[in-house]
Design an enzyme around this catalytic site. Structure first.
Site, PDB file in Angstrom:
ATOM      1  N   ARG A  53      36.846 -28.684 -30.797  1.00 50.31           N
ATOM      2  CA  ARG A  53      35.590 -29.577 -30.391  1.00 50.31           C
ATOM      3  C   ARG A  53      34.609 -28.807 -30.012  1.00 50.31           C
ATOM      4  O   ARG A  53      35.119 -26.918 -30.107  1.00 50.31           O
ATOM      5  CB  ARG A  53      35.994 -30.179 -29.123  1.00 50.31           C
ATOM      6  CG  ARG A  53      36.909 -30.076 -29.002  1.00 50.31           C
ATOM      7  CD  ARG A  53      37.038 -29.622 -27.539  1.00 50.31           C
ATOM      8  NE  ARG A  53      35.739 -29.588 -26.286  1.00 50.31           N
ATOM      9  CZ  ARG A  53      34.699 -28.515 -26.336  1.00 50.31           C
ATOM     10  NH1 ARG A  53      35.733 -27.455 -26.647  1.00 50.31           N
ATOM     11  NH2 ARG A  53      34.041 -28.781 -25.799  1.00 50.31           N
ATOM     12  N   GLY A  54      33.946 -28.585 -29.874  1.00 48.87           N
ATOM     13  CA  GLY A  54      32.213 -27.433 -29.468  1.00 48.87           C
ATOM     14  C   GLY A  54      31.505 -27.577 -31.191  1.00 48.87           C
ATOM     15  O   GLY A  54      32.645 -27.131 -32.235  1.00 48.87           O
ATOM     16  N   ALA A  55      30.417 -27.538 -31.047  1.00 48.79           N
ATOM     17  CA  ALA A  55      29.593 -27.108 -32.337  1.00 48.79           C
ATOM     18  C   ALA A  55      30.021 -26.127 -32.914  1.00 48.79           C
ATOM     19  O   ALA A  55      30.205 -26.498 -33.636  1.00 48.79           O
ATOM     20  CB  ALA A  55      28.370 -27.324 -31.346  1.00 48.79           C
ATOM     21  N   ARG A  90      31.966 -35.313 -37.439  1.00 50.57           N
ATOM     22  CA  ARG A  90      31.130 -35.900 -36.266  1.00 50.57           C
ATOM     23  C   ARG A  90      29.730 -35.944 -36.790  1.00 50.57           C
ATOM     24  O   ARG A  90      29.906 -35.020 -36.845  1.00 50.57           O
ATOM     25  CB  ARG A  90      32.031 -34.922 -35.031  1.00 50.57           C
ATOM     26  CG  ARG A  90      33.463 -35.448 -33.980  1.00 50.57           C
ATOM     27  CD  ARG A  90      33.439 -34.779 -33.216  1.00 50.57           C
ATOM     28  NE  ARG A  90      32.750 -35.060 -31.937  1.00 50.57           N
ATOM     29  CZ  ARG A  90      32.908 -34.896 -31.216  1.00 50.57           C
ATOM     30  NH1 ARG A  90      33.907 -32.905 -30.720  1.00 50.57           N
ATOM     31  NH2 ARG A  90      32.703 -34.957 -29.474  1.00 50.57           N
ATOM     32  N   GLN A 203      36.300 -31.682 -19.721  1.00 51.61           N
ATOM     33  CA  GLN A 203      36.079 -30.978 -21.376  1.00 51.61           C
ATOM     34  C   GLN A 203      34.939 -29.624 -19.359  1.00 51.61           C
ATOM     35  O   GLN A 203      35.789 -28.838 -19.872  1.00 51.61           O
ATOM     36  CB  GLN A 203      35.091 -30.731 -21.811  1.00 51.61           C
ATOM     37  CG  GLN A 203      35.356 -31.118 -23.155  1.00 51.61           C
ATOM     38  CD  GLN A 203      34.185 -33.064 -23.149  1.00 51.61           C
ATOM     39  OE1 GLN A 203      34.329 -33.688 -22.410  1.00 51.61           O
ATOM     40  NE2 GLN A 203      34.401 -33.129 -24.144  1.00 51.61           N
ATOM     41  N   ASP A 244      24.680 -29.020 -28.458  1.00 57.55           N
ATOM     42  CA  ASP A 244      25.157 -29.473 -29.799  1.00 57.55           C
ATOM     43  C   ASP A 244      23.879 -28.976 -31.531  1.00 57.55           C
ATOM     44  O   ASP A 244      24.313 -29.399 -32.431  1.00 57.55           O
ATOM     45  CB  ASP A 244      26.190 -30.720 -29.565  1.00 57.55           C
ATOM     46  CG  ASP A 244      27.024 -30.433 -29.203  1.00 57.55           C
ATOM     47  OD1 ASP A 244      26.987 -30.499 -27.418  1.00 57.55           O
ATOM     48  OD2 ASP A 244      28.113 -30.027 -29.249  1.00 57.55           O
TER      49      ASP A 244
END
Ligand code: MRU
Length: 368
Positions: A53-55, A90, A203, A244
């Site tokens: 995850r994380g852009a 996503r 997170q 993001d």
């Protein structure tokens, strides 16, 4: 960054040169486990269930997802199908679309016989590029921290508040918001980080605290609601978050709760910085609140929480009154007016169209 003394990236090519290894982020902070992705479907699944995850890392995983698809079938139809499936995983982080658009444009020009190797080379390039960008963000952001440190008593730490995880686990390495923190710490500037726990997925408590701890950076986990109080009492020198998706006008979309921190920072005169690699800028958008798609995630993330019991078992328990409905918007938008500056690989920019376009003229031309 190092885990138990061993350097890691968050994503890398396996020894067979075709499958891809990732760190399974759903197991943090209770276990450090890696997972092998053998197909495009594995990559899409890893993004969807937030093993990655994380852009920036979502973008890099998508690039490797395309490579895995080309390994199975390098035809034009397979390329288009892979890009479409991965894009569905996503909705909010724009690095996903950026990486897939670039992959499609680059690879469609390569003959199918050469496409698989080209796709792996492309994914490796995206990863190396991410690291270079984050290191530049780190250097630029360290200047801000050093300037605040100069106004403090010698040895007194600069207190930085961060939200969610914009650390190395959200990127290929270094992180975005954490890059200036790691570089300051490594260069002997005393820093202390207030880590928002970041409900509902935690997170901050699960990932940011884990990685800062492994790097030896002093930090304290706080409930999400504590930031405003700490700011009112002079215990936060600056806020640095990730993003993001950021509009051409400097509106910043980030993990839910970021906006509230920006409001509190603004009220208390605390500088509010956002660290971002340029692939996170969506030059096609001007109004973040109205135009950025906000991911709505499953209610169980709010109604349940996972933790480790004293005897070491991992358990998920319910924490909401039985029968109460829950909602789970995963991101919010902080208007540019609340942002002190955007820490990018090309310097610290004012959050407005002119400054952003001036720093990245080639991206403006491409989106026109
Ligand atoms: O839902 P996630 O965990 O993928 O959320 C993304 C984030 O970690 C952040 O919002 C982050 O601050 C920006 S990406 C460096």
């Amino acid at each position: 960054m190092k885990v138990n003394g061993k350097p890691y990236r968050t994503i890398w090519l396996a020894d067979d040169g075709r499958s891809v290894e990732i760190i399974d982020q759903t197991q943090f902070p209770f276990a450090f486990e890696t997972v092998t992705l053998n197909s495009m479907a594995d990559a899409a699944h890893a993004i969807k269930v937030m093993q990655v995850r994380g852009a920036p890392l979502i973008g890099a995983t998508a690039a490797y997802g395309v490579a895995l698809a080309m390994n199975a079938d390098p035809s034009d139809a397979s390329l288009h199908a892979a890009c479409s499936s991965l894009l569905e995983t996503r909705p909010t982080a724009v690095n996903l679309r950026w990486a897939l658009d670039r992959a499609r444009k680059t690879l469609i020009q390569v003959a199918p016989e050469a496409r698989t190797d080209a796709a792996y080379a492309f994914a490796a390039e995206i990863c190396d590029e991410d690291i270079g960008i984050n290191m530049a963000i780190g250097m630029n952001g360290m200047e801000i921290i050093a300037e605040i440190a100069r106004r403090k008593k010698p040895g007194e730490p600069v207190n930085i508040l961060t939200h969610c995880n914009a650390g190395w686990l959200a990127t290929v390495d270094w992180g975005t918001a954490t890059a200036p923190i790691y570089m300051s710490h490594d260069n002997g500037l005393p820093v202390h980080v207030w880590v928002d726990e970041t409900r509902p997925r935690n997170q901050g408590a699960f990932l940011t605290a884990w990685e800062l701890g492994h790097h030896g950076v002093p930090h304290t986990v706080i409930a999400d609601n504590a930031g405003g109080h700490l700011m009112q009492h002079g215990q936060v020198d600056l806020v640095i978050t990730g993003t993001d998706r950021t509009t051409a006008t400097g509106d910043v979309c980030n993990k839910i709760g970021t906006y509230l921190k920006a409001l509190a920072a603004n009220d208390c005169g605390v500088p509010f910085y956002v660290a971002l690699p340029s692939p996170t800028i969506d030059f096609s958008l001007s109004d973040g609140v109205r135009e950025i798609p906000i991911e709505e995630r499953g209610g169980e993330e709010v109604s349940h929480i996972t933790g480790q019991t004293a005897n070491g078992t991992i358990e998920t328990i319910s924490i909401v009154a039985k029968g109460s409905p829950v909602a789970n918007p995963a991101f919010d938008v902080t208007p540019a007016s609340l942002v002190t500056g955007l820490i990018t690989e090309r310097g610290v920019l004012s959050a407005n169209r002119q400054a952003i376009a001036g720093a990245f003229p080639e991206r403006v031309r491409l989106s026109a």
